[in-house]
Design a protein around this motif. Sequence first.
Motif, short mmCIF file in Angstrom:
data_model
loop_
_atom_site.label_atom_id
_atom_site.label_comp_id
_atom_site.label_asym_id
_atom_site.label_seq_id
_atom_site.Cartn_x
_atom_site.Cartn_y
_atom_site.Cartn_z
N ASP A 91 -35.98 75.38 -2.66
CA ASP A 91 -36.23 74.09 -3.32
C ASP A 91 -35.98 72.92 -2.36
O ASP A 91 -36.58 71.85 -2.50
N ALA A 130 -33.86 72.17 -12.17
CA ALA A 130 -32.94 73.03 -11.42
C ALA A 130 -33.81 73.99 -10.63
O ALA A 130 -34.95 74.27 -11.03
N PRO A 131 -33.27 74.50 -9.53
CA PRO A 131 -34.10 75.38 -8.71
C PRO A 131 -34.56 76.64 -9.46
O PRO A 131 -35.50 77.29 -9.02
N SER A 132 -33.90 76.99 -10.54
CA SER A 132 -34.35 78.20 -11.24
C SER A 132 -35.22 77.86 -12.45
O SER A 132 -35.48 78.72 -13.27
N ARG A 133 -35.62 76.64 -12.56
CA ARG A 133 -36.56 76.24 -13.62
C ARG A 133 -37.86 75.84 -12.96
O ARG A 133 -37.86 75.10 -11.97
#
Lengths: 426, 393
Positions: free
Chosen positions: B346, B305-308
Amino acid sequence: MTNSVVKEPSMLLQKDMISGHYSKLARAEETGHKVAYTFVPGNLTELMLAFDVLPVHPEINALQNGMRKLSGEYIAEAERAGHSEDVCTYVKCDIGMSLKGNIGPTGEKMPPPNLLLLSYTGCFTFMKWFELLRERYGCATTMLHVPYQAEGHITKEARDYVVKQLRDVTIPALERATGKRYDEDRLKEYLARSAKAEDDLVWVLESAKHTPSPIDAYFGGVYYIGPLFTAFRGTASAVEYYRALRDEVRSRIENREGPLTPEGQMRDQRFRLVVEGPPNWTHFREFWKMFYDEGAVVVASSYTKVGGLYDRGFRHDPDRPLESLAEYCLGCYTNLNLPSRVQLLVDYVNEYQADGFLVNSVKSCDSFSSGQLVMLREIEKRTGLAGAFIETDLVDPRYFSAANVKNRLESYFQMLSQKRATATAS
Amino acid sequence: METLLSPIAALIGRCEELIADLDLGSVRAWRAAHPGKPVIGYLPIYAPRELVHAVGGLSVGIVGAGEELEIVRGDACFQSYICHLPRSVVELGLSGKLDALDGMIFPSTCDVIRNLSGIWSLSFPTKWVRYLDLPQNFDHSLGGAFYRQLLDGMLHELCDLAKLPYERADLRGAIRAFNANRRALRELYALRAKEPWRAPTSEVYVLLRAGLLLPADEHTKLVERYLELARARDARPLDNARVALRGAFCEQPPIELVKTLERAGCYVVDDDFLPMLRWPDTDVDESGDPLDALVAAWLDTPLEAPSRYTRRNEDKGVTLIDAARAAKAEGVIFAAPSFCDPALLDRPMLLGALDRAGISHTSFKYAENTGQMQPIREQAGTFADSIKLWGEA
Ligand code: SF4
Ligand code: SF4
């Protein structure tokens, strides 16, 4: 606006330090110096120096490119390559610079990184930024996850987590990148010098409690923090710089002089302000002049705390090398939760006897900007002062509307004058 | 085609009603029926809801307010260049629509949600507010040790809220309940990937969103019932393009947008909607230490995910490409919320990975209150046509 820019002697000293650093970088491949790209908030300069690694800070390149009017073209280049108009312009400026040959702000070619040292303090964009750079350079990358100060203080769990990562991940990555062994005694020497320079920086920042203020803690402040927030913390030249700066400011206090601005010495200080948010770099001088023309001096700012809250007591500590590096990373301004940020600004307004405060909200930066309208109202409530809110950007010239900013500032200063007149009359 | 009275239409209709009720009527009813049990909201993209369930509470996913709510107070809190989600969440909160919640969990998804946690503490000083710092270091001895302490602390606090002794929290039972729920959702996704005409995304999506509001077991039953009905439904395939949708993991597109994609000739056969309901994509361990199991659920999931943080260049886009291929998607639609830094930063990397894999794609932006669907319909229609032409060529 005059063309000749007046500069403080310490600025010239700093200019030499910076150009020396850039030329070292330009020769890095030839001299065999390893280069790490890293970020300002929560940087591990002393640790890098202990491995003889030369740091490159992409945000500093971006802001320097902003000041030199190069950022617009770099941003356009990144957008042509598929980057969204919506995202942080520091990233796009950096990527655009790299796409156009990686010529640094001084005109010299920047070396590619041997290591991307991603220490992730106070902003999630950093993580994506280095994923993008890693794709570009294909070099080793090491990530240091620094938790957020969600509870308003540094927890033991967070400190231990960062220390363990430094020991088990970051240091081994530096060892691999440089072929050198970690030498804690060397690190301690750098940390001891850092603490000395930090003392002097705090002295300088707090000099703004004098009336008239001998410094401008925002426009001037960004120069004052430069060496400590970037490649020089821990070096002898930083110690020397801060000593010289302190002497310079002391002599202004003795002579009851204001700061030097690009337009000349600031004599008539009509308003003392606290400022939240980063400056705009593309029109830096014009922006500063708007304050100068109104006799507004900034006595404290949050931006000068993005690389550490030294004025709240933090010092790098040679007796606790990794712990103090961890606390440093955890303690930078944008890593504070919103209530702590509000309280800090309220305290600044009170401690520095400010007449008002201003939020410069930059489009680029969610980390800073998201929540600033709530902060504005909360600070107004707690201080009883009305604040001003303006919107610009860091390095995208399209988002600096001089006429709008000037109008806003003029009406704000007018309002402060009227309030003062009413208060005097009653 | 079903009439409004068909069981499947009734089931979907119920989900639509649940979602449209911004006053959270179902949550209020649950609360009234379970006095003293905490009701805890959580934001995207991932929170271990098991902790709330373990103390007998209800976890409620808050993903904004869509297009229905007029935003006044929220706009006064956020500049125009910040995505839409926080302003509608603030609007919901300040207008009392989230009063049924005893607390909120703000996961470390992005700077906006992070700062929203502070706004929440300032605005609702008496409510329980937790920032969930999901580790970006995925080593069990480092990020794992930190995360375990964090989860343990949260569980203690939730026990206090529920006035339940810590030892009596049933974390294993909660893990079982959510495993069952995620299994049902995996089946749902598998059916849609195989026969999207039986489980169109416009239905799957509302069914999924109902999972934000309902207790896990109730939602599982609902999904199972839908599966039964969908498998039996009389529906025939259309000559649509099969696409995977990415970018909608946090601020949600209006339901109309999903319908528009379908009308434009797309079968959405894979998506990244609401990861909080579907992560991890394998069962969480039900036998060992339950906190360790939840730690592993975050650390070991291969999902991106873009926040990982993605640890290696070669991993970028891999789960997207694998999922697209597994669902036989012929192209990817990258739809991201405007001003969403994680998704938009991303995007170039994901698009690069798709190019290298020879998968075609198209991109656009939306906001949860986007009303104008015509441009999206045209773009998606052109994309679907090009996929079909290309496929035939
Ligand atoms: S979002 Fe803000 S803190 Fe983050 S990289 Fe951009 S300017 Fe820096
Ligand atoms: S839509 Fe994007 S920027 Fe907005 S809250 Fe969600 S992840 Fe953050």
